[in-house]
Scaffold this motif. Structure first.
Motif, PDB file in Angstrom:
ATOM      1  N   PHE A 170       0.926  -1.135   0.020  1.00 41.56           N
ATOM      2  CA  PHE A 170      -0.261   0.110  -0.109  1.00 41.56           C
ATOM      3  C   PHE A 170       0.778   1.267   0.181  1.00 41.56           C
ATOM      4  CE2 PHE A 170      -3.271  -2.498   2.277  1.00 41.56           C
ATOM      5  CZ  PHE A 170      -4.023  -2.835   0.880  1.00 41.56           C
ATOM      6  N   SER A 171       2.197   1.183   0.511  1.00 37.24           N
ATOM      7  CA  SER A 171       2.991   2.708   0.737  1.00 37.24           C
ATOM      8  C   SER A 171       3.760   2.685  -0.768  1.00 37.24           C
ATOM      9  CB  SER A 171       4.010   2.233   1.634  1.00 37.24           C
ATOM     10  OG  SER A 171       4.921   1.108   1.106  1.00 37.24           O
ATOM     11  N   ILE A 172       3.960   1.620  -1.541  1.00 38.35           N
ATOM     12  CA  ILE A 172       4.541   1.843  -2.893  1.00 38.35           C
ATOM     13  C   ILE A 172       3.393   2.685  -3.740  1.00 38.35           C
ATOM     14  CG2 ILE A 172       5.183   0.719  -4.916  1.00 38.35           C
ATOM     15  CD1 ILE A 172       6.252  -1.513  -3.242  1.00 38.35           C
ATOM     16  N   PRO A 173       2.175   2.282  -4.046  1.00 40.79           N
ATOM     17  CA  PRO A 173       1.450   3.233  -4.861  1.00 40.79           C
ATOM     18  C   PRO A 173       1.195   4.633  -4.444  1.00 40.79           C
ATOM     19  CG  PRO A 173       0.355   1.038  -4.283  1.00 40.79           C
ATOM     20  CD  PRO A 173       1.500   1.383  -3.558  1.00 40.79           C
ATOM     21  N   VAL A 174       1.431   4.992  -3.187  1.00 42.95           N
ATOM     22  CA  VAL A 174       1.502   6.319  -2.603  1.00 42.95           C
ATOM     23  C   VAL A 174       2.561   7.091  -3.109  1.00 42.95           C
ATOM     24  CG1 VAL A 174       1.442   7.592  -0.610  1.00 42.95           C
ATOM     25  CG2 VAL A 174       0.058   5.777  -0.542  1.00 42.95           C
ATOM     26  N   MET A 175       3.668   6.552  -3.229  1.00 43.89           N
ATOM     27  CA  MET A 175       4.943   6.945  -3.827  1.00 43.89           C
ATOM     28  C   MET A 175       4.695   7.243  -5.399  1.00 43.89           C
ATOM     29  SD  MET A 175       7.754   5.497  -1.602  1.00 43.89           S
ATOM     30  CE  MET A 175       7.402   3.935  -1.498  1.00 43.89           C
ATOM     31  N   LEU A 176       3.986   6.203  -5.849  1.00 40.77           N
ATOM     32  CA  LEU A 176       3.993   6.291  -7.411  1.00 40.77           C
ATOM     33  C   LEU A 176       3.038   7.446  -7.711  1.00 40.77           C
ATOM     34  CD1 LEU A 176       3.765   2.598  -8.531  1.00 40.77           C
ATOM     35  CD2 LEU A 176       5.573   4.069  -8.843  1.00 40.77           C
ATOM     36  N   ILE A 177       1.904   7.552  -7.029  1.00 42.61           N
ATOM     37  CA  ILE A 177       0.737   8.558  -7.197  1.00 42.61           C
ATOM     38  C   ILE A 177       1.613  10.096  -7.039  1.00 42.61           C
ATOM     39  CG2 ILE A 177      -1.276   9.650  -6.547  1.00 42.61           C
ATOM     40  CD1 ILE A 177      -2.190   7.058  -5.853  1.00 42.61           C
ATOM     41  N   TYR A 178       2.355  10.067  -5.966  1.00 41.99           N
ATOM     42  CA  TYR A 178       3.100  11.413  -5.662  1.00 41.99           C
ATOM     43  C   TYR A 178       3.991  11.688  -6.922  1.00 41.99           C
ATOM     44  CZ  TYR A 178       5.942  14.682  -3.392  1.00 41.99           C
ATOM     45  OH  TYR A 178       6.572  15.926  -3.023  1.00 41.99           O
ATOM     46  N   PHE A 179       4.844  10.654  -7.252  1.00 43.17           N
ATOM     47  CA  PHE A 179       5.671  10.870  -8.494  1.00 43.17           C
ATOM     48  C   PHE A 179       5.174  11.422  -9.811  1.00 43.17           C
ATOM     49  CE2 PHE A 179       8.007   9.299 -12.400  1.00 43.17           C
ATOM     50  CZ  PHE A 179       9.067   9.784 -11.939  1.00 43.17           C
ATOM     51  N   VAL A 180       3.871  10.536  -9.964  1.00 45.08           N
ATOM     52  CA  VAL A 180       3.150  11.233 -11.351  1.00 45.08           C
ATOM     53  C   VAL A 180       2.481  12.625 -11.083  1.00 45.08           C
ATOM     54  CG1 VAL A 180       1.021  10.504 -12.467  1.00 45.08           C
ATOM     55  CG2 VAL A 180       2.565   8.712 -11.845  1.00 45.08           C
ATOM     56  N   TYR A 181       2.217  12.802 -10.011  1.00 41.09           N
ATOM     57  CA  TYR A 181       1.606  14.165  -9.819  1.00 41.09           C
ATOM     58  C   TYR A 181       2.960  15.413  -9.932  1.00 41.09           C
ATOM     59  CZ  TYR A 181       0.004  18.471  -7.159  1.00 41.09           C
ATOM     60  OH  TYR A 181      -0.567  19.614  -6.760  1.00 41.09           O
ATOM     61  N   LYS A 182       4.110  15.150  -9.359  1.00 35.70           N
ATOM     62  CA  LYS A 182       5.189  15.928  -9.527  1.00 35.70           C
ATOM     63  C   LYS A 182       5.894  16.040 -10.953  1.00 35.70           C
ATOM     64  CE  LYS A 182       5.485  17.814  -5.408  1.00 35.70           C
ATOM     65  NZ  LYS A 182       5.438  19.227  -5.193  1.00 35.70           N
ATOM     66  N   ARG A 183       5.746  14.859 -11.535  1.00 40.27           N
ATOM     67  CA  ARG A 183       6.194  14.887 -12.915  1.00 40.27           C
ATOM     68  C   ARG A 183       5.055  14.415 -13.971  1.00 40.27           C
ATOM     69  NH1 ARG A 183      11.732  14.264 -13.595  1.00 40.27           N
ATOM     70  NH2 ARG A 183      10.953  14.642 -15.795  1.00 40.27           N
ATOM     71  N   GLN A 184       4.471  15.367 -14.284  1.00 42.01           N
ATOM     72  CA  GLN A 184       3.276  15.101 -15.250  1.00 42.01           C
ATOM     73  C   GLN A 184       3.903  15.309 -16.530  1.00 42.01           C
ATOM     74  OE1 GLN A 184      -0.179  17.806 -14.307  1.00 42.01           O
ATOM     75  NE2 GLN A 184      -0.199  16.974 -12.246  1.00 42.01           N
ATOM     76  N   ASP A 185       4.964  15.767 -16.647  1.00 44.35           N
ATOM     77  CA  ASP A 185       5.804  15.785 -18.015  1.00 44.35           C
ATOM     78  C   ASP A 185       6.321  14.518 -18.467  1.00 44.35           C
ATOM     79  OD1 ASP A 185       7.342  15.924 -15.886  1.00 44.35           O
ATOM     80  OD2 ASP A 185       9.202  16.291 -17.406  1.00 44.35           O
ATOM     81  N   ILE A 186       6.371  13.601 -17.771  1.00 43.93           N
ATOM     82  CA  ILE A 186       6.556  12.136 -18.340  1.00 43.93           C
ATOM     83  C   ILE A 186       5.735  11.494 -19.087  1.00 43.93           C
ATOM     84  CG2 ILE A 186       7.126   9.715 -17.571  1.00 43.93           C
ATOM     85  CD1 ILE A 186       8.806  11.101 -15.251  1.00 43.93           C
ATOM     86  N   PRO A 187       5.883  10.935 -20.281  1.00 39.56           N
ATOM     87  CA  PRO A 187       4.812  10.342 -21.136  1.00 39.56           C
ATOM     88  C   PRO A 187       4.373   9.142 -20.495  1.00 39.56           C
ATOM     89  CG  PRO A 187       6.968  10.281 -22.079  1.00 39.56           C
ATOM     90  CD  PRO A 187       7.334  10.868 -20.810  1.00 39.56           C
ATOM     91  N   PHE A 188       4.999   8.443 -19.636  1.00 36.68           N
ATOM     92  CA  PHE A 188       4.490   7.063 -19.504  1.00 36.68           C
ATOM     93  C   PHE A 188       3.791   6.968 -17.885  1.00 36.68           C
ATOM     94  CE2 PHE A 188       8.977   6.849 -20.999  1.00 36.68           C
ATOM     95  CZ  PHE A 188       8.564   6.413 -22.449  1.00 36.68           C
ATOM     96  N   ASN A 189       2.819   8.047 -17.641  1.00 35.92           N
ATOM     97  CA  ASN A 189       2.336   7.958 -16.443  1.00 35.92           C
ATOM     98  C   ASN A 189       1.242   6.907 -16.321  1.00 35.92           C
ATOM     99  OD1 ASN A 189       3.583  10.127 -15.834  1.00 35.92           O
ATOM    100  ND2 ASN A 189       1.930  11.758 -16.083  1.00 35.92           N
ATOM    101  N   ARG A 190       0.649   6.531 -17.339  1.00 34.46           N
ATOM    102  CA  ARG A 190      -0.378   5.360 -17.535  1.00 34.46           C
ATOM    103  C   ARG A 190       0.073   4.223 -17.018  1.00 34.46           C
ATOM    104  NH1 ARG A 190      -5.072   4.291 -20.378  1.00 34.46           N
ATOM    105  NH2 ARG A 190      -5.565   2.423 -20.845  1.00 34.46           N
TER     106      ARG A 190
END
Length: 384
Positions: free
Chosen positions: A29-49
């Motif tokens: 459960f802790s890993i997805p929280v970090m992934l969501i935070y990463f996607v939120y901070k780096r919205q420029d990355i084309p592999f967010n999906r």
């Protein structure tokens, strides 16, 4: 029959499974929280999906381990089976997405390749800076002599028009060289924020005086509106803010044929800073959605700009860089045949009354004073 029966209800064995499944679930459960935070901070990355799918898969695995604990005492095997089926679907879909994106992953540059590209960009920027300086020096001399020649009262109308053409072409080329030099400095990371205290009202009045003449010459009305919440004396990079406003208002006047151009300054008070919002709105032809996407790219021009034959396509990219350096971002809202609105907000520190410099009357140099045997000429070239 509860799953605990399979373990003969041995306390140590059941405790081992419960603690292990619980720790695994917490980690999942802790890993997805970090992934969501990463996607939120780096919205420029084309592999967010893929990151989101991977996070959903990990959450499903964590729920599965919690259900393993639950089925030790409660035979909810249908619920556990449905959860596992959902996890299987998510994992298969994620795997397929990874297979599709694998060629793109492999095409990403290595750290060594990125270092080479960065070094090449810096070399290019350094080359542009030196070349811009070498071109600008003789061009300034050409412009200076055309100005001196234009003062000659013996010039014919035809020759004066020729000199004006040379002067206009030279000024356009000089503006292009200066913009290229500015872009090269930005890319080389040599542009820094130089904050100072100044009178915002006086600055806006000065812009209105300068650009109002240009608007009047086209039959346009330049409107300036300053909200009562806007402090008169502020602290930010005066030069960069002035250049951004000149670029935006000049563009609005340049590409508007009838109506008006409006500069608005709005203020909101938030401790310890003020938020100032600048808006430049025109009644021009507007910008299509397709052109808005590349509006802030270097050397990119709208269809209207190309038809007019004016501009270099560097003003807006430079302005965007300056605004981001000051803590904001320029946004655009436009519809065809309904005008365009450029907006940006900046965090500004209000200051107390400051000492302002007394305006000095500029004088035109007409020649060297009489009775001088030796002429001395000082040429100052600022390459800062």
């Amino acid at each position: 029959m509860p799953h605990g029966s399979c373990y003969l209800w041995q306390t140590s064995l059941i405790g081992l499974h419960v603690i292990s499944d619980l720790l695994i679930a917490i980690a999942y459960f802790s890993i997805p929280v970090m992934l969501i935070y990463f996607v939120y901070k780096r919205q420029d990355i084309p592999f967010n999906r893929v990151f989101i799918l991977f996070g959903l898969f990990i959450v499903s695995c964590g729920v599965g381990h919690l259900l393993d604990i639950w089925t030790l005492w409660h035979p909810a095997y249908w619920l556990s089976g449905i959860e596992r089926a959902f996890t299987a679907l998510v994992s298969c879909y994620t795997a397929l997405e990874l297979m599709v994106l694998l060629p793109r992953f492999l095409s990403l540059k290595t750290p060594e390749e990125l270092a080479i590209v960065e070094a090449a960009n810096r070399s290019k920027s350094l080359f542009l800076a030196h070349m811009s300086h070498e071109l600008r020096t003789p061009l300034n001399a050409i412009l200076g002599f055309t100005e001196l020649m234009s003062r000659d009262v013996q010039l014919t109308v035809k020759h004066r028009e020729y000199i004006n053409i040379i002067n206009r072409a030279g000024e356009h080329l000089l503006a292009l060289i200066n913009d290229i030099l500015e872009i090269s400095k930005i890319e080389a990371g040599k542009i820094i924020l130089l904050e100072n205290d100044f009178d915002l009202y006086s600055q806006v009045d000065s812009l209105e005086e300068i650009l109002g003449l240009k608007a009047n010459s086209k039959g346009l009305k330049l409107v300036v509106q300053i909200d009562s919440q806007v402090p008169q004396y502020i602290c930010t990079d005066e030069r960069k803010l002035r250049q951004v406003l000149i670029n935006l208002v000049s563009n609005a006047i340049k590409f508007t044929e009838k109506g008006s151009v409006t500069l608005r300054v709005k203020g909101e008070k938030f401790k310890p800073q003020n938020i100032l919002t600048f808006e430049v709105e025109d009644t021009g032809e507007g910008i299509s959605l397709e052109e808005q996407k590349k509006l802030f790219e270097a050397f990119s021009q709208t269809e209207t700009g190309i038809k007019s034959g004016q501009g270099t396509g560097l003003g807006l990219p430079i302005s965007q860089k300056f605004v981001k350096l000051m803590g904001g971002e320029i946004t655009v809202r436009s519809q065809l045949n309904q005008g365009t609105l450029f907006t940006f907000s900046l965090p500004i520190k209000a200051v107390e009354n400051i000492l302002t410099e007394t305006n000095q009357t500029s004088k035109i140099v007409t020649g060297i004073a009489a009775d001088q045997s030796n002429y001395r000429i000082l040429i100052a070239d600022d390459d800062s």
